[in-house]
Enzyme design. Structure first.
Site, PDB file in Angstrom:
ATOM      1  N   GLU A   3      -4.418   0.508  -3.697  1.00  0.00           N
ATOM      2  CA  GLU A   3      -3.036   0.987  -3.744  1.00  0.00           C
ATOM      3  C   GLU A   3      -2.060  -0.181  -3.723  1.00  0.00           C
ATOM      4  O   GLU A   3      -1.029  -0.158  -4.416  1.00  0.00           O
ATOM      5  CB  GLU A   3      -2.775   1.928  -2.566  1.00  0.00           C
TER       6      GLU A   3
ATOM      7  N   GLU B  25       0.839  -1.208   0.000  1.00  0.00           N
ATOM      8  CA  GLU B  25       0.000   0.000   0.000  1.00  0.00           C
ATOM      9  C   GLU B  25       0.870   1.252   0.000  1.00  0.00           C
ATOM     10  O   GLU B  25       0.611   2.219  -0.733  1.00  0.00           O
ATOM     11  CB  GLU B  25      -0.899  -0.004   1.230  1.00  0.00           C
TER      12      GLU B  25
ATOM     13  N   ASP C 136      -7.018   1.072   0.497  1.00  0.00           N
ATOM     14  CA  ASP C 136      -5.684   0.533   0.765  1.00  0.00           C
ATOM     15  C   ASP C 136      -5.376  -0.635  -0.170  1.00  0.00           C
ATOM     16  O   ASP C 136      -4.257  -0.760  -0.686  1.00  0.00           O
ATOM     17  CB  ASP C 136      -5.590   0.060   2.214  1.00  0.00           C
TER      18      ASP C 136
ATOM     19  N   ASP D 289       0.760   3.854  -3.205  1.00  0.00           N
ATOM     20  CA  ASP D 289       0.352   5.245  -3.028  1.00  0.00           C
ATOM     21  C   ASP D 289       1.321   6.181  -3.752  1.00  0.00           C
ATOM     22  O   ASP D 289       0.903   7.147  -4.407  1.00  0.00           O
ATOM     23  CB  ASP D 289       0.307   5.569  -1.530  1.00  0.00           C
TER      24      ASP D 289
END
Length: 221
Positions: free
Chosen positions: A114, A38, A111, A42
């Site tokens: 990502e 995650e 989450d 991101d």
């Protein structure tokens, strides 16, 4: 795997996808969770979106690009994309999260999306991740000028410009089971105007109520 086909990427290393959809509630020494992925996803998403926005509007100033960028990478947007590709159906969750409706939770979906981006990046490289993001986010990039408008902030600025106190948001109803609540929120101005909206997350309901009231106010001008 059906999910791989939905996102348009066949994994050379399927274990990366398994890792990406594994939540902390079911992780263990031999089954790591997706939090590290995650973190990486991101950053990959952010870079792709920054490039896409610069290419889409070569004359935009930083002050114009920043809210568009924020609208595209925020957790709510990631969760919306996750719902569109059915990510919730393949999340690996512990019993407690499954019982509490984890497959529909915005934070888990955002989450997870990502983490999937990171898995594609590690499996196929940055170009593969960029292609995935541009496919899944494409319509949002085109419409980002509208989406970037933070309704709550805009409404607060409207009130302050007229010497009013900030808008008040009141939860007037909460329905549905505990694991999948539905919120109805009313926004109220000191001048008496108000509007209501309903959504599956309280923040979304507040934003929708603010947008509705802004539309009313614009119609009165």
């Amino acid at each position: 795997m059906a999910f791989s086909r939905r996102i348009g990427h066949e994994f050379a290393r399927p274990d990366l996808l398994v890792h990406a959809v594994t939540h902390a509630s079911i992780s263990g020494p031999q089954r790591p969770d997706n939090q590290r992925l995650e973190f990486l996803g991101d950053r990959v998403l952010g870079l792709v979106m920054a490039e896409a926005l610069l290419s889409a509007d070569t004359g935009a100033r930083e002050g114009q690009l920043a809210p568009r960028y924020n609208a595209l990478v925020r957790k709510e947007t990631c969760a919306d994309v996750a719902r569109e590709v059915g990510l919730g159906d393949v999340l690996r969750l512990g019993r407690s999260e499954m019982v509490s409706g984890g497959r529909r939770k915005e934070a888990l979906l955002g989450d997870g999306m990502e983490a999937v981006i990171a898995a594609v990046h590690l499996d196929g490289g940055f170009d593969a991740a960029r292609g995935l993001i541009l496919r899944l986010w494409g319509p949002r990039i085109i419409a980002v000028e509208t989406d970037a408008r933070d309704a709550k902030t805009t409404l607060q600025e409207w009130a302050q410009a007229r010497g009013q106190t900030p808008p008040v948001y009141v939860e007037v109803a909460r329905t549905g089971p505990d694991h999948a609540p539905v919120f109805t929120v009313e926004v109220q101005l000191a001048s008496g105007q108000s509007a209501q909206a309903t959504a599956g997350a309280k923040r979304q309901a507040e934003q929708a109520a603010a947008r509705s009231l802004l539309c009313q106010l614009e119609a009165e001008i």
